[in-house]
Design an enzyme around this catalytic site. Structure first.
Site: not given
Length: 167
Positions: A44, A83, A109
Site C-alpha cells: 500500500s 501510511h 483510510d
C-alpha cells in the site's frame, strides 16, 4: 557430560535472550514507541516503501506534518499500518488528529479506522513516525510468519546450536 559446563551454556543462552529483550526495551524508551522497528507487510505504500522493508520509528516529535509517513494501530487489529498523513488538525488542548492514506491506495483510510472515526488521535493511535528504513531485510520475518514450518525449524536450529555448541 560436565553439569557445570551445561549449566554455563544454559546461562549463556538466557543471557543472550535477556540482552536482546533489554536492547529492545531500551530502544522503545529512547524512541518513545512500543514498536520502534516494524516491517512493511503490504504494497500500500509503494513506490516509497516495498513489502519487506524494515522501518525505523521515532515518536518524540510534537506534531506530524502533512506528508509524514506514520505507523498506526487500529483497535481490534494487531497489525500496524504504514501510511502517509493526508490531513492534520490541531485543537486548543495540543492534541493532533490525522487522516492517512496509503500512497498506492485510491482513497483515504477512514474505512480502516475503528468505531467510525474520521481521524486518528496521534497520542493514542500513532505508534511512530518513519525516520529511516532498510530495504527488503524484513522478508525474513515475513517468510517466518507466513510459513508455519519455518518457525519450528528456526527454533529447532537455535535449540540444537545451544545444546551442541561447545567452547
Amino acid at each position: 557430560m560436565n553439569l557445570r559446563f551445561e549449566l554455563q551454556k544454559l546461562l549463556n543462552v538466557c543471557f543472550l535472550f535477556a540482552s536482546a529483550y533489554m536492547f529492545w526495551q531500551g530502544l522503545a524508551i529512547a524512541t518513545n514507541s512500543a514498536s520502534p522497528i516494524v516491517v512493511v507487510l503490504s504494497g500500500s505504500m509503494e513506490p516509497a516503501f516495498q513489502r519487506g522493508d524494515i522501518l525505523f520509528l521515532w515518536n518524540r516529535n510534537t506534531f506530524n506534518q502533512v506528508g509524514d509517513v506514520v505507523v498506526y494501530e487500529v483497535e481490534g487489529k494487531q497489525i500496524p499500518i504504514v501510511h502517509r498523513v493526508l490531513r492534520q488538525h490541531n485543537n486548543h488542548a495540543d492534541k493532533q488528529f490525522l487522516l492517512t492514506k496509503g500512497d498506492n491506495n485510491a482513497g483515504n483510510d477512514i474505512s480502516l479506522y475503528a468505531n467510525k472515526k474520521i481521524y486518528l488521535n496521534k497520542s493514542k493511535e500513532i505508534v511512530g513516525t518513519v525516520k529511516g528504513y532498510f530495504p527488503q531485510l524484513g522478508y525474513i520475518t515475513i517468510w517466518i510468519s507466513e510459513n508455519k514450518y519455518a518457525k519450528f525449524a528456526l527454533l529447532g536450529m537455535l535449540g540444537l546450536s545451544a545444546l551442541l555448541g561447545g567452547e
